[in-house]
Design a protein around this motif. Structure first.
Motif, PDB file in Angstrom:
ATOM      1  N   ALA A  49       0.844  -1.185   0.000  1.00  0.00           N
ATOM      2  CA  ALA A  49       0.000   0.000   0.000  1.00  0.00           C
ATOM      3  C   ALA A  49       0.883   1.239   0.000  1.00  0.00           C
ATOM      4  O   ALA A  49       2.018   1.189   0.485  1.00  0.00           O
ATOM      5  N   ARG A  77      -5.406   2.340  -0.939  1.00  0.00           N
ATOM      6  CA  ARG A  77      -5.717   1.166  -1.749  1.00  0.00           C
ATOM      7  C   ARG A  77      -4.654   0.108  -1.490  1.00  0.00           C
ATOM      8  O   ARG A  77      -3.469   0.354  -1.703  1.00  0.00           O
ATOM      9  N   LEU A  78      -5.072  -1.052  -1.019  1.00  0.00           N
ATOM     10  CA  LEU A  78      -4.142  -2.144  -0.764  1.00  0.00           C
ATOM     11  C   LEU A  78      -4.077  -3.058  -1.972  1.00  0.00           C
ATOM     12  O   LEU A  78      -5.057  -3.216  -2.695  1.00  0.00           O
ATOM     13  N   ASN A  79      -2.918  -3.651  -2.162  1.00  0.00           N
ATOM     14  CA  ASN A  79      -2.726  -4.628  -3.213  1.00  0.00           C
ATOM     15  C   ASN A  79      -2.290  -5.923  -2.533  1.00  0.00           C
ATOM     16  O   ASN A  79      -1.224  -5.972  -1.925  1.00  0.00           O
ATOM     17  N   GLU A  81      -1.575  -9.990  -3.070  1.00  0.00           N
ATOM     18  CA  GLU A  81      -1.316 -10.984  -4.109  1.00  0.00           C
ATOM     19  C   GLU A  81      -0.763 -12.270  -3.516  1.00  0.00           C
ATOM     20  O   GLU A  81       0.002 -12.246  -2.562  1.00  0.00           O
ATOM     21  N   GLU A  86      -7.096 -15.320  -5.912  1.00  0.00           N
ATOM     22  CA  GLU A  86      -7.636 -14.010  -6.236  1.00  0.00           C
ATOM     23  C   GLU A  86      -8.295 -13.423  -5.001  1.00  0.00           C
ATOM     24  O   GLU A  86      -8.859 -14.153  -4.185  1.00  0.00           O
ATOM     25  N   SER A  90     -12.494  -7.475  -3.097  1.00  0.00           N
ATOM     26  CA  SER A  90     -11.623  -6.428  -3.634  1.00  0.00           C
ATOM     27  C   SER A  90     -12.155  -5.022  -3.356  1.00  0.00           C
ATOM     28  O   SER A  90     -11.367  -4.092  -3.207  1.00  0.00           O
ATOM     29  N   ASP A  91     -13.478  -4.845  -3.273  1.00  0.00           N
ATOM     30  CA  ASP A  91     -14.022  -3.513  -2.972  1.00  0.00           C
ATOM     31  C   ASP A  91     -13.543  -3.012  -1.615  1.00  0.00           C
ATOM     32  O   ASP A  91     -13.185  -1.848  -1.463  1.00  0.00           O
ATOM     33  N   GLU A  92     -13.540  -3.887  -0.617  1.00  0.00           N
ATOM     34  CA  GLU A  92     -13.087  -3.504   0.719  1.00  0.00           C
ATOM     35  C   GLU A  92     -11.589  -3.236   0.751  1.00  0.00           C
ATOM     36  O   GLU A  92     -11.126  -2.325   1.422  1.00  0.00           O
ATOM     37  N   VAL A  93     -10.829  -4.027   0.024  1.00  0.00           N
ATOM     38  CA  VAL A  93      -9.373  -3.917   0.035  1.00  0.00           C
ATOM     39  C   VAL A  93      -8.905  -2.685  -0.742  1.00  0.00           C
ATOM     40  O   VAL A  93      -7.900  -2.083  -0.400  1.00  0.00           O
ATOM     41  N   GLU A  94      -9.652  -2.313  -1.751  1.00  0.00           N
ATOM     42  CA  GLU A  94      -9.241  -1.193  -2.588  1.00  0.00           C
ATOM     43  C   GLU A  94      -9.647   0.166  -2.041  1.00  0.00           C
ATOM     44  O   GLU A  94      -9.274   1.191  -2.599  1.00  0.00           O
ATOM     45  N   SER A  95     -10.417   0.201  -0.962  1.00  0.00           N
ATOM     46  CA  SER A  95     -10.806   1.495  -0.391  1.00  0.00           C
ATOM     47  C   SER A  95     -10.850   1.411   1.131  1.00  0.00           C
ATOM     48  O   SER A  95     -11.899   1.510   1.739  1.00  0.00           O
TER      49      SER A  95
END
Length: 156
Positions: A49, A77-79, A81, A86, A90-95
């Protein structure tokens, strides 16, 4: 007098800039508790991040990102991997809003299993919609019959 106010201002600035915010979290396999009876964690997942040093999840799926130079309430925004997996949420992780999430749970799944789970959910949702639509149509027909019976009795 001026020296003290400048020094106080400088001290306050270093506190704000030097502030660090910790974001603990865990990485888990989707539906693992449902399927196996116990929660499965993802080890060695890479979590990155902005404003934080990249970390990897430990053997229990736990991680902690430390953000420096940012304030509470800052969105980041976290990434996350891990080869073969997968991110499902992703909505929670990206914001992520710093300081508002006590612990972040990242849910991951095998791409093939994720597609199967999504298809199963889609089929269940479709069946539920069809069933509810049928019930509502039956209720409307019944109500229409009741109204028609009332009108017939009034006309008699």
């Amino acid at each position: 007098m001026r020296f003290w106010s400048t020094a106080t201002l400088l001290h306050g600035f270093t506190i704000v800039v030097g502030q660090s915010i910790s974001l603990p979290g865990s990485v888990i396999i989707q539906n693992s508790e449902y399927e196996t009876g116990h929660r499965q964690y993802v080890s060695d997942a890479s979590i990155r991040a902005p404003f934080a040093k990249a970390v990897t999840s430990d053997k229990d799926g736990q991680f902690s990102l430390v953000f420096t130079g940012v304030e509470n309430g800052t969105p980041v925004r976290l990434n996350v991997e891990k080869p073969g997996l997968e991110v499902v949420n992703s909505d929670e992780v990206e914001s992520v809003i710093l300081g508002r999430v006590p612990q972040l749970h990242v849910v991951m799944a095998n791409a093939e299993k994720l597609a199967e789970a999504q298809m199963k959910y889609y089929n269940i949702a479709t069946e539920s919609i069809i069933l509810n639509f049928g019930k509502k149509m039956d209720a409307l027909r019944s109500e229409r019959m009741t109204v028609a019976d009332r009108l017939a009795s009034v006309n008699v």
